[in-house]
Design a protein around this motif. Structure first.
Motif, PDB file in Angstrom:
ATOM      1  N   MET A 192       0.812  -1.212   0.000  1.00  0.00           N
ATOM      2  CA  MET A 192       0.000   0.000   0.000  1.00  0.00           C
ATOM      3  C   MET A 192       0.845   1.262   0.000  1.00  0.00           C
ATOM      4  O   MET A 192       0.351   2.345  -0.332  1.00  0.00           O
ATOM      5  CB  MET A 192      -0.952  -0.012   1.202  1.00  0.00           C
ATOM      6  CG  MET A 192      -1.890  -1.211   1.252  1.00  0.00           C
ATOM      7  SD  MET A 192      -2.682  -1.607  -0.350  1.00  0.00           S
ATOM      8  CE  MET A 192      -3.588  -0.107  -0.648  1.00  0.00           C
ATOM      9  N   ASP A 193       2.139   1.141   0.320  1.00  0.00           N
ATOM     10  CA  ASP A 193       3.023   2.302   0.222  1.00  0.00           C
ATOM     11  C   ASP A 193       3.134   2.791  -1.226  1.00  0.00           C
ATOM     12  O   ASP A 193       3.437   3.966  -1.464  1.00  0.00           O
ATOM     13  CB  ASP A 193       4.415   1.963   0.756  1.00  0.00           C
ATOM     14  CG  ASP A 193       4.474   1.994   2.286  1.00  0.00           C
ATOM     15  OD1 ASP A 193       3.579   2.597   2.905  1.00  0.00           O
ATOM     16  OD2 ASP A 193       5.404   1.393   2.848  1.00  0.00           O
ATOM     17  N   LYS A 194       2.911   1.894  -2.185  1.00  0.00           N
ATOM     18  CA  LYS A 194       2.929   2.323  -3.591  1.00  0.00           C
ATOM     19  C   LYS A 194       1.851   3.374  -3.842  1.00  0.00           C
ATOM     20  O   LYS A 194       2.044   4.298  -4.635  1.00  0.00           O
ATOM     21  CB  LYS A 194       2.697   1.119  -4.514  1.00  0.00           C
ATOM     22  CG  LYS A 194       3.828   0.110  -4.545  1.00  0.00           C
ATOM     23  CD  LYS A 194       3.481  -1.016  -5.515  1.00  0.00           C
ATOM     24  CE  LYS A 194       4.572  -2.059  -5.594  1.00  0.00           C
ATOM     25  NZ  LYS A 194       4.205  -3.164  -6.522  1.00  0.00           N
ATOM     26  N   TYR A 195       0.720   3.208  -3.166  1.00  0.00           N
ATOM     27  CA  TYR A 195      -0.354   4.204  -3.280  1.00  0.00           C
ATOM     28  C   TYR A 195       0.022   5.488  -2.539  1.00  0.00           C
ATOM     29  O   TYR A 195      -0.109   6.597  -3.074  1.00  0.00           O
ATOM     30  CB  TYR A 195      -1.651   3.632  -2.713  1.00  0.00           C
ATOM     31  CG  TYR A 195      -2.716   4.663  -2.442  1.00  0.00           C
ATOM     32  CD1 TYR A 195      -3.472   5.207  -3.482  1.00  0.00           C
ATOM     33  CD2 TYR A 195      -2.961   5.122  -1.144  1.00  0.00           C
ATOM     34  CE1 TYR A 195      -4.445   6.161  -3.231  1.00  0.00           C
ATOM     35  CE2 TYR A 195      -3.931   6.073  -0.889  1.00  0.00           C
ATOM     36  CZ  TYR A 195      -4.666   6.597  -1.946  1.00  0.00           C
ATOM     37  OH  TYR A 195      -5.619   7.555  -1.689  1.00  0.00           O
ATOM     38  N   LEU A 196       0.517   5.336  -1.318  1.00  0.00           N
ATOM     39  CA  LEU A 196       0.834   6.518  -0.498  1.00  0.00           C
ATOM     40  C   LEU A 196       1.955   7.363  -1.119  1.00  0.00           C
ATOM     41  O   LEU A 196       1.948   8.585  -0.998  1.00  0.00           O
ATOM     42  CB  LEU A 196       1.233   6.080   0.907  1.00  0.00           C
ATOM     43  CG  LEU A 196       0.146   5.418   1.753  1.00  0.00           C
ATOM     44  CD1 LEU A 196       0.734   4.952   3.076  1.00  0.00           C
ATOM     45  CD2 LEU A 196      -1.029   6.360   1.986  1.00  0.00           C
ATOM     46  N   ASN A 197       2.905   6.710  -1.782  1.00  0.00           N
ATOM     47  CA  ASN A 197       4.063   7.419  -2.316  1.00  0.00           C
ATOM     48  C   ASN A 197       3.890   7.871  -3.764  1.00  0.00           C
ATOM     49  O   ASN A 197       4.780   8.524  -4.322  1.00  0.00           O
ATOM     50  CB  ASN A 197       5.303   6.514  -2.234  1.00  0.00           C
ATOM     51  CG  ASN A 197       5.669   6.172  -0.794  1.00  0.00           C
ATOM     52  OD1 ASN A 197       5.399   6.953   0.122  1.00  0.00           O
ATOM     53  ND2 ASN A 197       6.276   5.016  -0.589  1.00  0.00           N
ATOM     54  N   ALA A 198       2.762   7.522  -4.378  1.00  0.00           N
ATOM     55  CA  ALA A 198       2.526   7.911  -5.767  1.00  0.00           C
ATOM     56  C   ALA A 198       2.243   9.401  -5.865  1.00  0.00           C
ATOM     57  O   ALA A 198       1.665   9.995  -4.941  1.00  0.00           O
ATOM     58  CB  ALA A 198       1.357   7.123  -6.346  1.00  0.00           C
TER      59      ALA A 198
END
Length: 202
Positions: free
Chosen positions: A192-198
């Motif tokens: 889910m960090d991929k979403y937060l860091n996008a």
């Protein structure tokens, strides 16, 4: 003025977001050999949550738009699919059933934990309307299969009451996806960090 009222009410009916292929969402896992991608798009902001008439955040729920794209030439089965969201503090969450969501919304005194999301709180009602029940039911991810070259989508709702920053460092694991012969594919894992860091849209 009276003629405008039905139009105003109709405008508030739930409309599911248009689904893009799963690989177009920041938080996704793509199995290139099997030509299957799964994505998770949290609706964790006030702006995104506007599509709902129910304020899920004030009841401790996190809606996640869930998508499965099958770019192969054979259907895939989701009949035995299982989904688990593991937070950074090792809480293991599974999607909440519509019945449990109804129970929470109709018994707000059971929800005493603060919301982890920056969404303004309103007075919590102690009843749930038929329209709200219909919205919860119609928004759910309910697909049992994905035909070739198509995407299935819908919402999962996770009970994150009392969990601060439930997405940071969280992993969503998906098992039980099978090919047309019933053979289970390798598990999918979405950070889910991929979403937060996008990059966020302006």
């Amino acid at each position: 003025m009276a003629l405008l009222l039905p139009l105003a009410l109709a405008a508030k009916n739930f409309v599911k977001p248009v689904a893009k292929a799963a690989i177009n969402y920041p938080a996704h896992d793509f199995h290139r050999d099997e030509k299957v991608a799964i994505a998770a798009d949290p609706y964790d902001t006030q702006e995104k949550a506007k599509i709902f008439s129910v304020n899920f955040a004030e009841h401790g729920f996190l809606p996640v738009f869930f998508l499965v794209t099958n770019d192969g030439d054979q259907p895939i089965s989701l009949a035995n699919m299982e989904i688990e969201l593991t937070t950074a503090n090792r809480s293991r969450l599974t999607p909440t059933s519509p019945e449990d969501i109804y129970r929470r919304l109709s018994n707000p005194q059971a929800n005493t934990k603060p919301s982890p999301f920056p969404i303004p709180h309103k007075t919590v009602k102690g009843t749930i309307s038929q329209k709200e029940m219909d919205e919860i039911e119609s928004s759910q991810f309910a697909a049992k299969a994905v035909e070739p070259h198509t995407t299935q989508s819908g919402f999962l709702f996770f009970d994150v009451g009392g969990i601060s920053s439930p997405l940071a460092g969280a992993l969503m694991d998906i098992t039980g996806v099978a090919d047309s012969n019933g053979r289970e594919l390798l598990f999918f894992e979405i950070a889910m960090d991929k979403y937060l860091n996008a990059p966020k849209n302006p």
